[in-house]
Design a protein around this motif. Sequence first.
Motif, mmCIF file in Angstrom:
data_model
loop_
_atom_site.group_PDB
_atom_site.id
_atom_site.type_symbol
_atom_site.label_atom_id
_atom_site.label_comp_id
_atom_site.label_asym_id
_atom_site.label_seq_id
_atom_site.Cartn_x
_atom_site.Cartn_y
_atom_site.Cartn_z
ATOM 1 N N THR A 189 0.875 -1.167 0.000
ATOM 2 C CA THR A 189 0.000 0.000 0.000
ATOM 3 C C THR A 189 0.915 1.219 0.000
ATOM 4 O OG1 THR A 189 -0.019 0.223 2.400
ATOM 5 C CG2 THR A 189 -1.682 -1.223 1.429
ATOM 6 N N GLU A 190 0.377 2.361 -0.447
ATOM 7 C CA GLU A 190 1.188 3.572 -0.489
ATOM 8 C C GLU A 190 1.767 3.878 0.887
ATOM 9 O OE1 GLU A 190 -0.895 7.102 -1.695
ATOM 10 O OE2 GLU A 190 0.946 8.219 -2.054
ATOM 11 N N SER A 191 0.959 3.670 1.929
ATOM 12 C CA SER A 191 1.425 4.051 3.264
ATOM 13 C C SER A 191 2.531 3.112 3.757
ATOM 14 C CB SER A 191 0.251 4.073 4.238
ATOM 15 O OG SER A 191 -0.534 2.912 4.092
ATOM 16 N N ASP A 192 2.372 1.802 3.521
ATOM 17 C CA ASP A 192 3.442 0.877 3.924
ATOM 18 C C ASP A 192 4.728 1.216 3.189
ATOM 19 O OD1 ASP A 192 1.618 -0.389 5.491
ATOM 20 O OD2 ASP A 192 1.344 -2.126 4.166
ATOM 21 N N ASP A 194 5.668 4.079 1.944
ATOM 22 C CA ASP A 194 6.274 5.318 2.426
ATOM 23 C C ASP A 194 6.938 5.115 3.777
ATOM 24 O OD1 ASP A 194 6.586 8.197 1.690
ATOM 25 O OD2 ASP A 194 5.765 8.415 3.720
#
Lengths: 416, 416
Positions: A189-192, A194
């Motif tokens: 996911t984008e958050s993981d 980042d």
Amino acid sequence: MADAEIIAVGSEMLTSQRIDTNSLYITDQLNALGVEVHRKLIIGDDRALLTDAVQSALTHAGIVILTGGLGPTEDDVTRQAVADALNRELVFSQEICDAIEERFRRRQRNMAEINKRQAYVVAGAEVLPNTNGTAPGQWIVNDGRIIIMLPGPPGELKPLFANECVPRLTKLLPAQVIRARFYRVTGFTESDLDALIAPVYTKYANPSTTILASPGDIQIHLRARCGSAEDSERLLAEVGDPIEALLGRHLFSRNGEPLEEIVGALLRERGATLSVAESCTGGMVGQRITSIAGSSDYFVGGFVTYTDRMKTDLLGVDPALISQHTAVSKEVAAAMAEGARARTGSTFAISITGEAGPESSTGSPVGTIFVGFVSPEGPPEVLRFAMPGDRPRIRGFATQAALDLLRRRLMRLDEP
Amino acid sequence: MADAEIIAVGSEMLTSQRIDTNSLYITDQLNALGVEVHRKLIIGDDRALLTDAVQSALTHAGIVILTGGLGPTEDDVTRQAVADALNRELVFSQEICDAIEERFRRRQRNMAEINKRQAYVVAGAEVLPNTNGTAPGQWIVNDGRIIIMLPGPPGELKPLFANECVPRLTKLLPAQVIRARFYRVTGFTESDLDALIAPVYTKYANPSTTILASPGDIQIHLRARCGSAEDSERLLAEVGDPIEALLGRHLFSRNGEPLEEIVGALLRERGATLSVAESCTGGMVGQRITSIAGSSDYFVGGFVTYTDRMKTDLLGVDPALISQHTAVSKEVAAAMAEGARARTGSTFAISITGEAGPESSTGSPVGTIFVGFVSPEGPPEVLRFAMPGDRPRIRGFATQAALDLLRRRLMRLDEP
């Protein structure tokens, strides 16, 4: 001075059908000169609004480029608005007027009176001759900042910018070289993602890092800007190499190629062929693979088996498997991949079966996707996913997951 | 109040590869509400610049819409910049945080710590729930002006704007009844189409007419805006009816449905089933048909026969036909459609074979496309096309042509 703002002028640019594409060309040219575009504005033919916009741009940017609004009609207000913003006069240029008249004459036409408007220049402006149209560009230096006015039609703007503006800018700018890496990553996911790489890139303003996410495909742009190619490359490596190490097997592209191009190259290298068996994606995998020119070198074909009956008739999936496990199951995904490989004689085959929604047909929750892979070695492998989102997102994720499983197996990464 | 400004946030929007398309959708929606967009700004992930931009927008516009920059990462600055611009606090919302966590849980994943960033709202903001992503939208009223924050991904932005923003805006704006027709047409070039219908629509400012072209699919939006539904309907009919008469069989949609949805409905009505045989389109037809929820009611499956061998093995195309006429021929297109129908038992079948380029594999010029159709009645029918453009355009045209042949036959239009 190294930052630019682009202002596209014209009410038609504010309709839902028109996009400002001139700025893409100008951005490319500026980046190559080491100039970053930090704002783009699209504004209607409104003298007061445009005057404000130019003044505000001059407080932010060293280079302000206006495109459009240089025509002969009432609603072409760029010349006047720039003069207002700089508190300068508009002055008539006989030279420009003669050039426009000459241009009409060459086409056996008379210059309309209103074309004289195009012969006005902002006091002190340098005229940039336009060999492809009537409106010349204008180049103004004001308090050490540069204001450039260019005609809107791309066929006039591009040569004018390349021939008149780039040489002038090159003289003024410190020599800088931009080098970039364009990573594409899947399985995060984008958050993981980042959380994983922010500790590396946040330490640096140069290279700049931008992250962009679409279903199953996160893009990371690194752009380094230095005085020499060597320095830019060195900075890129300093930030990029540790990021690549962290991304590991999830990194599928270093130069922005889409996943279908990456797997295509891997298949070609190995002289291998591929077939696909798709249920809920209905042809998306085949469509993406064949979007690459030359894919006939490695792609033989595929099956879209949308009903249970077709899974049996076209791929030889045992009906007992379907009645026992449903069509959305590990067993059926495996049998679909085996069937595709057996019936096409391809080296490898991948398969997708799942629930794309909005309703579930088998009782498995919407978003349940099984992706199968089979090779000449050993039994088929199947991965199970719970994909988020609506039907298009689920289908997009599923397609990406199947192509990525193929990529990892072709690269012999993390095999089971 | 009736003027809006759209601010697209994200440094990637300032590269030469990316364009802001969200604003086109939003512009359409706003225009339908009688709101004009008078400026669009595209700005990088820079808190100070964005804060300035929001403040300047609020001096010009009654409605300020920000898209993007609501992600969980360091460089997502929209929330903070809007708070700065309005001189308000950012407050943590446990409710949003729980919703995000729940969303991750449903996908059997844990929420990363940084996702908590997405749970901050500008003090006093109304939260607009986002059912397709983690970042909710925010709606703020400040000195009688409206500030709307929306997530950047179109799949999240569009439903959020349609479901949460349009109703709120409608309440605030002067009562006007909009009635619209959304025609979709195939088999024309944009210029031929315009030459045909311009004499009708150019006489009217209301309803407004906008025309939008993509390969094989021209969209015509008519939008009438009056004080009453009756007046809007009357105006629409006055312009729309003569246009429909001129478009004739080329008009496939009156409410904007894509062609795959139209043929799906026709197949369902008739209780008929469909199979497809694709060569150069590699699965695009199947993919489009199955993009419609419930397509399993009428779509049984398809074959992607990318090589000559597969055309023979999977569809039973006589190798002699291929060697005599090449795979890009009327004869092979017909045999492909017959093979698909025979092997799936579907009521109808369509086929595509052609040269999508960049190189020709059979000697036929790039852009040569044969589209086949077969029904229970009579022999297969094949149409030949010379499609313009590059590989993606040719494939898009070919897919549209096949679906449209099916549509016309299902409607028994202009049969041979």
